[in-house]
Design an enzyme around this catalytic site. Structure first.
Site, PDB file in Angstrom:
ATOM      1  N   GLU A 291      15.118  20.189  30.369  1.00 60.76           N
ATOM      2  CA  GLU A 291      14.131  20.603  31.376  1.00 60.76           C
ATOM      3  C   GLU A 291      13.795  22.070  31.103  1.00 60.76           C
ATOM      4  O   GLU A 291      14.660  22.937  31.217  1.00 60.76           O
ATOM      5  CB  GLU A 291      14.676  20.389  32.792  1.00 60.76           C
ATOM      6  CG  GLU A 291      14.822  18.900  33.148  1.00 60.76           C
ATOM      7  CD  GLU A 291      13.547  18.086  32.972  1.00 60.76           C
ATOM      8  OE1 GLU A 291      12.439  18.619  33.185  1.00 60.76           O
ATOM      9  OE2 GLU A 291      13.664  16.903  32.600  1.00 60.76           O
ATOM     10  N   CYS A 325      10.799  27.940  37.269  1.00 58.96           N
ATOM     11  CA  CYS A 325      10.039  27.149  36.308  1.00 58.96           C
ATOM     12  C   CYS A 325       8.797  26.582  36.973  1.00 58.96           C
ATOM     13  O   CYS A 325       7.796  26.338  36.329  1.00 58.96           O
ATOM     14  CB  CYS A 325      10.906  26.035  35.750  1.00 58.96           C
ATOM     15  SG  CYS A 325      11.643  25.060  37.052  1.00 58.96           S
TER      16      CYS A 325
END
Ligand code: NAP
Ligand code: MG
Length: 523
Positions: A291, A325
């Site tokens: 990720e 993120c």
């Protein structure tokens, strides 16, 4: 099956109430008295092991303050951790799934009791303000609660559906993989760290956890809670260390069965490549779950509620200084409302307070010197690529404290191909892009190699439906901020260079850490 109430996310603490602010400040005082200067050793097979070299944790908002330290694992420690974890796996994999789930439920209960302490520690170690720390600890509790319940779905022979076939008994069972390594980032040192190890562990694997250097104390705090909840020795090996050393060794090892990584695109791609190489004695293809970063866009069109859109932009852009993120790093505005949206956005961003996490400022210092330098460099690149609308400086101090302070910065009228429109900056530096119309805005939003989060503020039903299908992101939000995914509510993970779309906090996530076996018996 354990009898548990259905999963419900933790509510957040309301810091508009003075009593909650007072409780937070009391927790800060307690953490300062009890944890400041504390040193956390490695944990291998339940044994606490110290090392000659230490990793120091500093307060990003006051770099003269050392918050504490962890030991620094070597590759010899990594070998021992692998040995012990494979030994522990032989029994752990055979534990009843309910018993494994109970440990997560127990850990969640302890973390609930120590919620403000965990928050306060992150305020000191990575500079989170009260609400940012609180939503993160809530997320950590949610991961433990959610994965405990999810695990129970996978128990036993016939856990998955197969079609009946004449004369045979057929069944499909889920088995754990073995020993894996979990490598996590500093920006969610409680929640992501906890989730990335709790999921494989509850699924029957053993895990070597390598936290980020900047947040080793928060990670150690979480590990202690899991041990207190009864996790057996060797199931979780705690190896704080340097990514390029111990992390790299674990990624390369022939005895690593899977790697779960959350972090930057560059390190993730390197791990992906390294993990593909088969080493002597290796019996399996390593499973890699990645990720990575984002360059997340919020589109505002001419039908939007402008004030609501500006609020969404502001929250998404500057929450934890843009160090998420999922942060909104690109604001894409349709030409006809560009000036009104951008003027309001800049005006409200200019009113954000800058200061320490302890003082609960809106924008605090960024995590470390490397980040500070990177953000400062992008501020300079931006000055050549767009119109500077706010900030643009990195003073490196605030209110008499030396820390990694950068000003909230906004660049307007940036070209979609500019570096500041394409590359992840990971700080409070926002790129605003002018779109000709709605379709152009959607094209701009889809014009990076990332695809993590995105959003649309619009009242046009057809456009929202089009975005639902065509906006290339793993997490899409309409008429709200694009950060703050809640476990079980918005399973989280990105497309394209943002990762393998593993959807943490989602119903399929545990499948990443299991393999299926179909067994047929003819009578
Ligand atoms: P990073 O620099 O990639 O580091 C992540 C982890 O990898 C750290 O534990 C690091 O250790 C380790 N590492 C570094 N080099 C390694 C190597 N060669 N082999 C094995 N491990 C290695 O990322 P970060 O700065 O901590 O975190 C920020 C990034 O994470 C951003 O790009 C952000 O977008 C991304 N992120 C993504 C998600 C998501 O869910 N998609 C969530 C949060 C953050 P050291 O600390 O020792 O360097
Ligand atoms: Mg720090």
């Amino acid at each position: 099956m354990i009898k548990v109430e259905p999963y419900r996310p933790q509510p957040f603490i309301d810091f508009s109430l003075q009593a909650n602010v007072d409780a937070y400040q009391a927790a800060l005082a307690r953490v300062r008295a009890e944890l400041l200067g504390k040193h956390y050793p490695l944990i291998i097979d339940g044994e606490r092991i110290d090392t000659a070299e230490k990793l120091l944790s500093t307060n990003p908002c006051d770099t003269s303050e050392i918050v504490g330290s962890t030991a620094r694992a070597t590759t010899e420690h990594a070998q021992r951790a692998l040995d012990g974890a494979w030994t522990a796996w032989a029994t752990w994999k055979a534990w009843d799934v309910d018993a494994r789930a109970r440990i997560l439920l127990g850990a969640a209960a302890i973390l609930k009791r120590r919620r403000l302490e965990a928050c306060a520690l992150m305020t000191l170690e990575v500079g989170k303000n009260y609400a940012e720390a609180d939503v993160e600890v809530a997320e950590g509790i949610d991961f433990l609660e959610y994965y405990a319940r999810e695990a129970m779905k996978y128990g036993g022979f016939g856990a998955a559906d197969t079609t009946w076939y004449e004369g045979e008994e057929n069944g499909l069972m889920y088995l754990s993989l073995g020993v894996g390594v979990s490598i996590s980032p500093w920006n969610f040192p409680c929640a992501i760290f906890a989730g990335m190890l709790a999921a494989p562990i509850v699924a029957g694997n053993c895990v070597i956890a390598k936290p980020a250097e900047d947040s080793g104390m928060t990670a150690a705090f979480v590990v202690d809670i899991l041990i207190e909840a009864g996790l057996p020795a060797g199931v979780l090996q705690f190896l704080p260390g340097v990514g390029e050393e111990v992390g790299e060794y674990l990624v390369q090892s022939a005895r690593t069965r899977f790697i779960t990584f959350t972090g930057s695109r560059s390190v993730g791609l390197h791990i992906n490549e390294a993990a593909a190489k088969v080493h002597k004695g290796q019996k399996w293809l390593k499973r890699v779950i990645l990720e990575l970063g984002g360059k997340d866009a919020l589109i505002v069109d001419e039908t939007a509620d402008i004030q609501g859109a500006v609020t969404a932009a502001l929250q998404g852009a500057f929450g934890f200084n843009g160090q998420k993120c999922s942060a909104m790093s690109r604001l894409v505005v349709v030409n006809s409302v560009y000036d009104s949206v951008v003027d309001a956005f800049v005006e409200r961003a200019a009113a954000l307070t800058v200061g320490t996490g302890e003082a609960n400022a809106n924008v605090t210092a960024v995590v470390n010197a490397e980040s500070f330098d990177k953000i400062r460099a992008y501020q300079e690149i931006g000055k050549g690529e767009g119109k500077l609308l706010l900030g643009g400086q990195a003073p490196g101090k605030h209110g008499g404290k030396t820390g990694h302070y950068v000003q909230p910065t906004i660049f307007g009228d940036v070209d979609r191909h500019a570096r500041i429109a394409q590359e992840e900056i990971f700080g409070p530096v926002i790129t605003v892009l002018r779109a000709r119309d709605w379709q152009d805005a959607l094209d701009i939003a889809n014009s990076t190699e990332y695809g993590l989060t995105g959003g649309v503020c619009s009242r046009d039903r057809a456009r929202l439906e089009q975005a639902r299908n065509e906006f290339e992101v793993g997490n899409l939000y309409f008429n709200r901020k694009i950060t703050g995914a809640i476990v079980g509510v918005q399973p989280f993970g990105g497309y394209n260079m943002s990762g393998t779309d593993s959807k943490a906090g989602g119903p399929e996530y545990l499948g990443n850490f299991m393999q299926m076996k179909a067994v047929t018996e003819r009578f």
